[in-house]
Write a protein that holds these residues in place. Structure first.
Motif, PDB file in Angstrom:
ATOM      1  N   ALA A 188       0.896  -1.153   0.000  1.00 32.33           N
ATOM      2  CA  ALA A 188       0.000   0.000   0.000  1.00 32.33           C
ATOM      3  C   ALA A 188       0.930   1.198   0.000  1.00 32.33           C
ATOM      4  O   ALA A 188       1.614   1.459   0.992  1.00 32.33           O
ATOM      5  CB  ALA A 188      -0.899   0.004   1.233  1.00 32.33           C
ATOM      6  N   GLN A 189       1.006   1.875  -1.120  1.00 31.41           N
ATOM      7  CA  GLN A 189       2.041   2.874  -1.308  1.00 31.41           C
ATOM      8  C   GLN A 189       2.054   3.914  -0.190  1.00 31.41           C
ATOM      9  O   GLN A 189       1.020   4.448   0.190  1.00 31.41           O
ATOM     10  CB  GLN A 189       1.862   3.571  -2.658  1.00 31.41           C
ATOM     11  CG  GLN A 189       3.173   4.149  -3.172  1.00 31.41           C
ATOM     12  CD  GLN A 189       3.078   4.591  -4.611  1.00 31.41           C
ATOM     13  OE1 GLN A 189       2.139   4.233  -5.315  1.00 31.41           O
ATOM     14  NE2 GLN A 189       4.035   5.380  -5.049  1.00 31.41           N
ATOM     15  N   GLY A 190       3.261   4.158   0.340  1.00 28.23           N
ATOM     16  CA  GLY A 190       3.402   5.147   1.401  1.00 28.23           C
ATOM     17  C   GLY A 190       2.972   4.642   2.770  1.00 28.23           C
ATOM     18  O   GLY A 190       3.114   5.345   3.763  1.00 28.23           O
ATOM     19  N   GLU A 191       2.399   3.423   2.825  1.00 28.51           N
ATOM     20  CA  GLU A 191       1.855   2.990   4.108  1.00 28.51           C
ATOM     21  C   GLU A 191       2.427   1.686   4.650  1.00 28.51           C
ATOM     22  O   GLU A 191       2.819   1.620   5.804  1.00 28.51           O
ATOM     23  CB  GLU A 191       0.332   2.867   4.027  1.00 28.51           C
ATOM     24  CG  GLU A 191      -0.362   4.208   3.858  1.00 28.51           C
ATOM     25  CD  GLU A 191      -1.872   4.067   3.753  1.00 28.51           C
ATOM     26  OE1 GLU A 191      -2.498   3.820   4.788  1.00 28.51           O
ATOM     27  OE2 GLU A 191      -2.398   4.177   2.636  1.00 28.51           O
ATOM     28  N   VAL A 192       2.429   0.665   3.819  1.00 27.63           N
ATOM     29  CA  VAL A 192       2.791  -0.636   4.375  1.00 27.63           C
ATOM     30  C   VAL A 192       3.200  -1.639   3.286  1.00 27.63           C
ATOM     31  O   VAL A 192       2.795  -1.529   2.131  1.00 27.63           O
ATOM     32  CB  VAL A 192       1.617  -1.196   5.231  1.00 27.63           C
ATOM     33  CG1 VAL A 192       0.380  -1.364   4.385  1.00 27.63           C
ATOM     34  CG2 VAL A 192       1.960  -2.500   5.925  1.00 27.63           C
TER      35      VAL A 192
ATOM     36  N   ASP B 223      -7.119   1.262   8.843  1.00 26.50           N
ATOM     37  CA  ASP B 223      -6.128   1.824   7.937  1.00 26.50           C
ATOM     38  C   ASP B 223      -5.508   0.652   7.165  1.00 26.50           C
ATOM     39  O   ASP B 223      -5.767  -0.514   7.449  1.00 26.50           O
ATOM     40  CB  ASP B 223      -5.076   2.658   8.691  1.00 26.50           C
ATOM     41  CG  ASP B 223      -4.300   1.842   9.705  1.00 26.50           C
ATOM     42  OD1 ASP B 223      -4.244   0.607   9.570  1.00 26.50           O
ATOM     43  OD2 ASP B 223      -3.745   2.441  10.639  1.00 26.50           O
ATOM     44  N   LYS B 224      -4.686   0.985   6.185  1.00 30.40           N
ATOM     45  CA  LYS B 224      -4.159  -0.044   5.289  1.00 30.40           C
ATOM     46  C   LYS B 224      -3.331  -1.079   6.040  1.00 30.40           C
ATOM     47  O   LYS B 224      -3.385  -2.264   5.747  1.00 30.40           O
ATOM     48  CB  LYS B 224      -3.309   0.621   4.202  1.00 30.40           C
ATOM     49  CG  LYS B 224      -4.166   1.236   3.122  1.00 30.40           C
ATOM     50  CD  LYS B 224      -4.535   0.181   2.100  1.00 30.40           C
ATOM     51  CE  LYS B 224      -5.904   0.307   1.500  1.00 30.40           C
ATOM     52  NZ  LYS B 224      -6.386   1.468   0.960  1.00 30.40           N
ATOM     53  N   ARG B 225      -2.600  -0.617   7.038  1.00 29.48           N
ATOM     54  CA  ARG B 225      -1.750  -1.540   7.778  1.00 29.48           C
ATOM     55  C   ARG B 225      -2.611  -2.580   8.506  1.00 29.48           C
ATOM     56  O   ARG B 225      -2.397  -3.783   8.391  1.00 29.48           O
ATOM     57  CB  ARG B 225      -0.912  -0.747   8.787  1.00 29.48           C
ATOM     58  CG  ARG B 225       0.025  -1.581   9.626  1.00 29.48           C
ATOM     59  CD  ARG B 225       0.799  -0.695  10.582  1.00 29.48           C
ATOM     60  NE  ARG B 225       1.788   0.130   9.874  1.00 29.48           N
ATOM     61  CZ  ARG B 225       3.031  -0.279   9.619  1.00 29.48           C
ATOM     62  NH1 ARG B 225       3.421  -1.474  10.012  1.00 29.48           N
ATOM     63  NH2 ARG B 225       3.879   0.500   8.990  1.00 29.48           N
TER      64      ARG B 225
END
Lengths: 245, 881
Positions: free
Chosen positions: A229-233, B861-863
């Motif tokens: 997930a770009q910029g996130e994880v 959230d994405k994480r």
């Protein structure tokens, strides 16, 4: 995230950093995609180059590499020369250089006409396969044969995506790196760097429907996807054979 | 003293008075043809003759078309006889239905021919009065003929009208239109299509030399002032005048409710169906022609099939039964309509397509399977029978499940009392505006102010802000990408400094002409069974979300996906299985707010008292009060009694009072907490509430994803296993000041947003469905829709996104009444009544628990999401080993 001793995935961007080459490696930037979409009747209303530059900055602040290797398809296509699109390629090259890196393009199937402009900008441009040390750099649209034991293939072209249905029934799609081995050759597939595109859901389509002849040949079911997930994880998932729909 | 611009007209004109207004030839014809005036004629002709804008509300078949056209034909004939009739369009007639257009042309041509005969007998030189239909079906040769000899009366659809407005030559014939007639205005005004038409009419007004007279024809609708306001619009900020003629009161109704069984709780579905078909066939036998309404297109075919199979012996030929719905081909529909008119059918089954004013001849009786979900719709549907003002409209409602039963009973009482639902008219749809700005830019170069003033004349856009107008202009000019400095393809050019805009490029005209319209024309994927039988269509975008093995609903029935090939999906029936994919849209009509409130009052009142009286007394009372048979009354009684007993057993019943909001705290077999809100405020309101409460719940639990299920009679929140929250805390955390933002943030994270966004993007010309001669298939472009939506959201006030939110919250949902509901909770007009946790859900919760209309509010959230997906994948692998 470390993939091999020498290769790591930039956190959290669609790029690899190869230490021994001191190189940032990306694939399928498809600059100018928005104009092609416009030609197809889809208007992208927001700035499209900005996020690409932002992504570049993130990569180089993570690892200030001296080179940037583009595994094909820097530009999205086509024959006729649209001056605005050339400007964007030029801007990209300048932006990479201003971050302290020298761009090198491995030719992809969309790169036929970009040569002229890159020449003018003095950018190194090579036909695949390109062999540097143990690395075998290709775009992935053609099968150049696998170099064998002890080598690592870095490639793009496929724009891999993993699609997962969650327990409440929602389908999620993530861009993904793919990492696997085939008769001793290690293979790493990069996702597209263009934020507008997703790509092929490699865990949903039949093997025969994969774009790259290389991936059709190797046993992709045994590959490990690393979802981004770009910029996130970034998250490593079980082998693709476990993720079939 | 300020007076209303809308005047109810109730002066009855006599036959001679009206005839006296006509040209001698027309008068002669009228006298020969008619003995008397019908009510719409007695009240409606006068204001039209006087040149007033007029809205006539009257049942179909009451002669309102003639009331409207008598004056127009008369004036045209007069002009013709005097040699003053020019080659141009005098009257534009717009109806939402193409098939209605041909009817109207026939209905006008016939009197004209008859009048011509009389005129010629009398030695008049009768003019050639031309009436032409121009729609998407009109052939090019006909169009070019119209260019040489333009019609005096132009019959068209909203879409074709907006195209004609930019037709280089033809538009010049519209310069001095005298009358604009909007038929079936009740159907048009509540949709974006109506907003689209309203702007077309103002554009027509804008380039005509003078204002024209507006005439609206409507079926039952409430309130008429609002519809009148829509019809006539505004001039320089104040409403244009309109005269309203309402002759509905004189129509008599006879509504009956018949339950197929005395026990709707325990009787198996097959038995209920069998009895229902028997009931309907009995009705068909007793009547000459019966019209049967179902609530979905797909069930239409099923009902016809079973009726044919179980038909009584007196019906010899199964071709006397037919289906009519919008998915059928035009030929088939026209054939059915034709047979109906000729009285050759015993029964026709339809969903909504015969709701509209197509002339369908003599219908004795209307049967409604299930509930029509709104009082107005019930009256409109039943009004299709007894095809003259004097004849009594007969309707039979057959509820198929217990909530339907309560619903149609309360509905029949409300219909008798004339308590209609209030019509909703969308305001400021920016996608419709975008289309028209493109259309206007093709006409000429505009000053922004002039164009803005024109748009504000439309009722739908009367409150449009200059800011919103400007962001649409900017969007169309490609403004937001222009900021980056690269080349942009805009549809218009915009010079904000000089305050002007105009068309960019020559392609724009074609784009406009091939893409205008508001009915989402999305790419559809055909669904087939393994043996290649067509099942129906699904939208391209829903198709993208399906994987092999998924179960989803199509036409109210579950199917399992087997595989997909290009734009084709193969499925097999999965009878009795629950859908595995959330379906955030529903074919089902939503229960209206007003009717839901009436049901709520009734239900609470009955639950409060039912355990105290004697069974027999209560059943007798229901039989008298609702005029129903014993079986139906027993079904109602039993349902209410078991419900009252349930709530009595868990100790809630004594606290139940008017305004109570029952909230169940149910723990299901997989140990999930399901909070059931019995909010009887209509589905559009529940749609907002469920999402806002889901966000509130998620916030309390620390960002987990909450599944929701929305029904007509309430909604559910389904928490992930092991999570628990006190329903009271959720209720307390929603209030009238945060409802809007909660709803908005919940939509931001639902499947529905993506779905609606694509529709709005198509309507706004951001995605062109037809471009350079090919159809755009968005799914093939493999775009990153999440990134695109996020980037667009970041633009702040981007009109396509703004409109998506508006459409969802105001049109699809009902934020206004949701706010009212929450305020009523704050002021204790409504009070929550929260039940203890229970492993058994109440009888009134059952249909909600089975509802398939669901969505998920994704709050992680994405994480966290990737962590969860990873866990779930590992769990599946583990389970498989």
């Amino acid at each position: 995230m470390q993939l091999t001793e020498d290769v790591e995935i930039v956190e959290f961007e669609p790029a690899l950093y190869v230490k021994s080459l001191d190189a940032m490696v990306v694939a399928d930037i498809h600059l100018g995609l928005e104009w092609e979409l416009e030609e197809k009747g889809v208007h992208i209303p927001f700035p499209t180059y900005e996020p690409i530059v932002k992504s570049l900055r993130n990569m180089f602040s993570y690892r200030p590499a001296r080179r940037m290797i583009i595994l094909g398809d820097i530009k999205n296509e086509f024959g006729d020369i649209n001056p605005e699109e050339w400007t964007q390629v030029q801007d990209f090259v300048n932006d990479v250089r201003s971050l302290g890196a020298e761009p090198i393009l491995i030719r992809g199937n969309h790169d036929n006409f970009v040569r002229i402009v890159l020449k003018r900008l003095n950018v190194e441009f090579q036909d695949p396969p390109v062999r540097i040390g143990k690395y075998f750099l290709i775009h992935g649209d053609k099968d150049h044969g696998l170099p064998g034991e002890g080598t690592i293939v870095l490639m793009g072209h496929e724009h891999p995506v993993i699609s997962i249905r969650d327990s409440i029934g929602v389908k999620h799609r993530f861009k993904s790196f793919l990492y696997g081995k085939y008769y001793g050759t290690e293979i790493i597939v990069l996702p597209s760097m263009n934020p507008l595109t997703m790509g092929t859901a490699v865990n949903e389509v039949d093997v025969g429907e994969l774009l790259s002849p290389v991936l059709r040949k190797v046993d992709i079911m045994s590959f490990t996807p690393i979802l981004l997930a770009q910029g996130e994880v970034l998250k490593k998932f079980p082998k693709i054979s476990n993720l079939l729909a | 003293m300020s007076t209303s611009p809308y005047r109810f007209y109730s002066v009855k004109s006599g036959f001679e008075e009206i005839v006296g207004l006509l040209h001698p030839v027309v008068a002669e014809w009228f006298r020969r043809r008619f003995k008397d005036l019908t009510p719409p004629q007695a009240y409606g002709i006068k204001p039209i003759v006087n040149g007033e804008n007029t809205l006539i509300s009257a049942p179909t078949g009451s002669g309102k078309t003639l009331a409207c056209f008598l004056t127009i034909l008369n004036d045209l004939i007069k002009m013709g006889v005097e040699g003053k009739l020019e080659d141009r369009v005098y009257c534009v007639y717009v109806s939402p239905l193409r098939s209605l257009n041909n009817d109207i042309r026939k209905n006008l041509s016939q009197p004209l021919d008859e009048i011509r005969k009389i005129a010629e007998d009398k030695g008049y030189d009768f003019p050639d009065i031309r009436i032409h239909v121009r729609t998407g079906d009109t052939k090019t040769s006909e169009r070019s003929r119209m260019l040489k000899k333009p019609p005096h009366i132009l019959i068209t659809t909203p879409e074709s009208l907006s195209i004609i407005l930019v037709a280089p030559k033809f538009r010049s014939f519209l310069k001095e239109v005298q009358w604009a007639v909007v038929d079936e205005i009740h159907e048009l005004c509540s949709s974006k299509r109506g907003a689209h038409l309203s702007l077309s009419l103002e554009r027509l007004r804008g380039f005509s030399g003078r204002d024209f007279q507006r005439i609206g024809l409507s079926a039952t609708i409430h309130p008429l002032e609002k519809v009148a306001a829509y019809l006539v619009g505004y001039e320089d900020g104040s409403p244009r005048q309109c005269t309203i003629v309402d002759v509905h009161a004189s129509k008599k109704f006879e509504l009956k409710v018949v339950s197929p069984h005395y026990d709707l709780v325990h009787t198996p579905a097959e038995e209920l169906s069998r009895r229902m078909y028997k009931l309907i066939n009995d009705i068909i036998k007793r009547n000459r022609t019966t019209l049967i309404f179902t609530n979905t297109r797909s069930s239409t075919e099923r009902v016809v099939y079973h009726l044919k199979k179980l038909r009584p012996k007196s019906v010899l030929n199964e071709d006397e039964y037919a289906a009519h719905h919008s998915s059928l081909s035009r030929e088939v529909r026209l054939d059915v309509e034709d047979k109906l008119k000729k009285g050759r059918l015993k029964a026709v089954v339809t969903s909504t397509s015969l709701e509209l004013g197509i002339d369908i001849g003599y219908i004795d009786c209307v049967v409604q399977i299930g509930s029509p979900k709104s009082v107005t719709r019930a009256i409109q549907r039943v009004g299709r029978s007894g095809h003259s003002l004097e004849a009594v409209s007969k309707g039979v409602f057959i509820p198929m499940e217990r909530d339907d039963l309560v619903e149609v009973l309360v509905m029949s009482k409300a219909a008798e009392a004339g308590k209609l639902d209030e019509v909703y008219i969308p305001e400021n749809p920016l996608d419709v505006l975008a289309q028209h700005i493109v259309g206007m830019s093709i006409e000429k170069k505009w000053s922004i102010q002039e164009a803005y003033n024109l748009v504000k004349r439309s009722y739908n856009f009367r409150n449009l802000s200059l800011d919103d107008f400007t962001i649409v202009l900017r969007y169309l000019s490609g403004y937001y990408r222009q900021l980056e400095g690269y080349k942009v393809y805009g549809k218009i050019w915009l010079d904000e400094e000089d305050g002007v805009f105009g068309r960019r490029g020559n392609l724009v005209r074609v784009i406009y002409m091939t893409n205008t319209g508001t009915i989402p024309d999305m790419a559809m994927v055909k669904v087939f069974t393994k043996d290649n039988k067509p099942v129906g269509n699904i939208e391209e975008e829903f198709f993208e979300r399906l994987s092999p093995g998924d179960i989803f609903l199509l036409g109210g029935r579950p199917y399992r996906c087997i595989k997909s090939r290009l734009m084709k999906l193969i499925v097999e029936p999965a009878e009795g299985e629950k859908p595995t994919v959330p379906q955030w849209f529903s074919e089902m009509l939503p229960l209206s707010y007003d009717l839901a409130n009436m049901i709520d009052e009734f239900r609470i009142r009955e639950l409060q008292t039912i355990l105290f009286g004697k069974k027999e007394d209560r059943i007798r009372h229901y039989m008298d009060y609702f005029k129903i048979d014993r079986e139906t009354a027993t079904a109602l009684y039993e349902y209410l009694r078991v419900t009252a007993e349930y709530f009595n057993n868990i100790g809630v019943l004594p606290y139940l009072r008017k305004g109570s909001l029952i909230v169940e705290n149910y723990i299901d077999e997989s140990d999930r907490q399901i909070i059931i809100f019995h909010s009887l405020v209509g589905r559009r309101v529940n749609d907002v509430l469920s999402r806002a409460f889901a966000v509130a719940a998620s916030n309390l639990l620390g960002s987990v994803s909450v599944q929701i299920s929305v029904g007509d009679n309430g909604f559910l929140l389904i928490l992930p296993p092991k999570y628990r929250v006190d329903p009271d805390r959720i209720i307390k955390s929603v209030n009238s000041s945060n409802l809007y933002s909660l709803a908005e943030s919940s939509i931001e994270k639902t499947e529905m947003l993506k779905h609606r966004f694509r529709h709005v993007a198509v309507r706004s010309f951001m995605i062109l469905r037809n471009y350079k001669g090919h159809e755009v298939m968005v799914s093939k472009l493999q775009l990153n829709s999440e990134h695109i939506l996020k980037a667009i959201r970041d633009l702040k006030n981007f009109p396509v996104m703004k409109e998506t939110y508006r459409e969802i919250l105001e049109d699809a949902m009902d934020i206004k009444n949701a706010l009212r509901f929450v305020s009523e909770l704050e002021s204790n007009v409504r009070t929550p009544l929260v039940c203890k946790p229970s492993r058994v859900a109440s009888p009134i919760a059952h249909s909600l628990l089975l509802s398939s209309f669901t969505d998920v509010v994704l709050m992680e959230d994405k994480r966290a999401l990737l962590e969860r997906l990873h866990r779930e994948v590992l769990a599946t692998i583990h389970a498989a080993n």
